[in-house]
Write an enzyme that holds these catalytic residues in place. Sequence first.
Site, PDB file in Angstrom:
ATOM      1  N   SER A  66       1.897  -5.411   3.328  1.00  0.00           N
ATOM      2  CA  SER A  66       3.341  -5.281   3.541  1.00  0.00           C
ATOM      3  C   SER A  66       4.138  -6.352   2.794  1.00  0.00           C
ATOM      4  O   SER A  66       5.344  -6.493   3.012  1.00  0.00           O
ATOM      5  CB  SER A  66       3.652  -5.331   5.041  1.00  0.00           C
ATOM      6  N   SER A 125       1.619  -9.830  10.602  1.00  0.00           N
ATOM      7  CA  SER A 125       0.975  -8.764   9.826  1.00  0.00           C
ATOM      8  C   SER A 125      -0.529  -8.826  10.040  1.00  0.00           C
ATOM      9  O   SER A 125      -1.190  -9.789   9.640  1.00  0.00           O
ATOM     10  CB  SER A 125       1.318  -8.944   8.342  1.00  0.00           C
ATOM     11  N   CYS A 171       0.863  -1.190   0.000  1.00  0.00           N
ATOM     12  CA  CYS A 171       0.000   0.000   0.000  1.00  0.00           C
ATOM     13  C   CYS A 171       0.898   1.238   0.000  1.00  0.00           C
ATOM     14  O   CYS A 171       2.127   1.122   0.121  1.00  0.00           O
ATOM     15  CB  CYS A 171      -0.851  -0.015   1.264  1.00  0.00           C
ATOM     16  N   CYS A 175       2.541   5.798   8.860  1.00  0.00           N
ATOM     17  CA  CYS A 175       1.630   6.008   7.731  1.00  0.00           C
ATOM     18  C   CYS A 175       0.734   7.212   8.027  1.00  0.00           C
ATOM     19  O   CYS A 175       0.175   7.310   9.135  1.00  0.00           O
ATOM     20  CB  CYS A 175       0.773   4.763   7.511  1.00  0.00           C
ATOM     21  N   HIS A 192       5.466  -5.013   8.822  1.00  0.00           N
ATOM     22  CA  HIS A 192       5.475  -6.390   9.309  1.00  0.00           C
ATOM     23  C   HIS A 192       5.656  -7.373   8.158  1.00  0.00           C
ATOM     24  O   HIS A 192       4.693  -7.990   7.692  1.00  0.00           O
ATOM     25  CB  HIS A 192       4.174  -6.686  10.071  1.00  0.00           C
ATOM     26  N   THR A 218      -6.149   0.592  11.985  1.00  0.00           N
ATOM     27  CA  THR A 218      -6.419   0.762  10.550  1.00  0.00           C
ATOM     28  C   THR A 218      -6.525  -0.550   9.771  1.00  0.00           C
ATOM     29  O   THR A 218      -6.955  -0.547   8.627  1.00  0.00           O
ATOM     30  CB  THR A 218      -5.287   1.589   9.903  1.00  0.00           C
ATOM     31  N   GLU A 253       0.769  -0.573  16.444  1.00  0.00           N
ATOM     32  CA  GLU A 253      -0.093   0.570  16.080  1.00  0.00           C
ATOM     33  C   GLU A 253      -0.988   0.947  17.264  1.00  0.00           C
ATOM     34  O   GLU A 253      -1.208   2.131  17.543  1.00  0.00           O
ATOM     35  CB  GLU A 253      -0.953   0.224  14.855  1.00  0.00           C
TER      36      GLU A 253
HETATM   37  S1  SF4 Z   1      -2.693   2.247   7.464  1.00  0.00           S
HETATM   38 FE1  SF4 Z   1      -1.241   0.539   7.181  1.00  0.00          FE
HETATM   39  S2  SF4 Z   1      -2.186  -0.781   5.647  1.00  0.00           S
HETATM   40 FE2  SF4 Z   1      -3.254   1.194   5.563  1.00  0.00          FE
HETATM   41  S3  SF4 Z   1      -2.241   2.417   3.967  1.00  0.00           S
HETATM   42 FE3  SF4 Z   1      -1.240   2.901   5.911  1.00  0.00          FE
HETATM   43  S4  SF4 Z   1       0.474   1.465   6.104  1.00  0.00           S
HETATM   44 FE4  SF4 Z   1      -0.906   0.663   4.534  1.00  0.00          FE
END
Ligand code: SF4
Length: 311
Positions: free
Chosen positions: A271, A227, A13, A97, A42, A169, A127
């Site tokens: 990931s 993950s 992503c 992110c 991960h 998320t 997270e």
């Molecule tokens: S929150 Fe996590 S899975 Fe979603 S776009 Fe960001 S890094 Fe990627």
Amino acid sequence: MKKIILANPRGFCAGVDRAIDIVEKALIKFGSPIYVRHEVVHNKLVVQNLQSKGVIFINELDEVPNDGVVIFSAHGVSNKVENAAKTRKLRYFDATCPLVSKVHHQVERYSKLGKKVLLIGHKGHPEVEGTMGRHNPNFGSEIYLIQDQDEARELNIPRNSEIGLVTQTTLSLDDTREIIEILKQKFPKLEMPRNDDICYATQNRQDAVKQLALEVDFVIVIGSKNSSNSNRLKELAERCGTPAILVDEFKDIDLKKLEVFNSIGLTAGASAPEATVQEIAKNLAELFNFDIKNLGQNKENIFFKLPPELR
Ligand code: SF4
């Protein structure tokens, strides 16, 4: 003819792309070693590849020397960790992110309003630790972690409390929706984002694996055991009635088990590198004389900027 079907979208992503890019650009700019707090994303193969280039993964900032360069992982960190880096005047880069940072800002806002904060997520996930650590108790606010429907039902706070809701998320959309329904019934003053905080990449990969699971006899999810979003893809395929496995790479697959299937679906967590998907698809196609097909389209067109110093 027997076939392999590749789900779309799958794999990296925008947040993972950005996090890996930050580490690689830092390696070029500052040279090795670069310290990364927690696995940057991960995925075992991504981590091994970065280690081979001179990255040292650490659990806590006190493992970083005073002149070291440190990067926070894509999962985000608490205020305490960020403040510790500032106090020590470490050179640090934040690979959190931006969609996780958005959740951090919501928690900070709810805290300042003195609301109780509910976080739906998995205990122990980095997270969740980072997001819990963005809560500020100075305004009379409290934060609660809700992991499942039972915990939502059992949550013992007054019905008329002012409450703000956030979520991890990378959760299952279906499970989260059910937990939110329980909370909405219980707490009329619940404030939350329009849907939830589950990110576009998690949603799209879950939608794609549901479609895939209906088309094939067996699903292989490429991703690491730690993950979150990869685990959710495997669970979803199984809930659709299709057996599924989660593997890091080709050598993890028990090939004997695949002989009975006429169609195998492949997908990858956010990931997991596309190179691994291609390697597995190619090896299986050669071994079992499978045809390779695609299902759906990758319409994702999201990019996140790098920190200015690394552009
Ligand atoms: S929150 Fe996590 S899975 Fe979603 S776009 Fe960001 S890094 Fe990627």
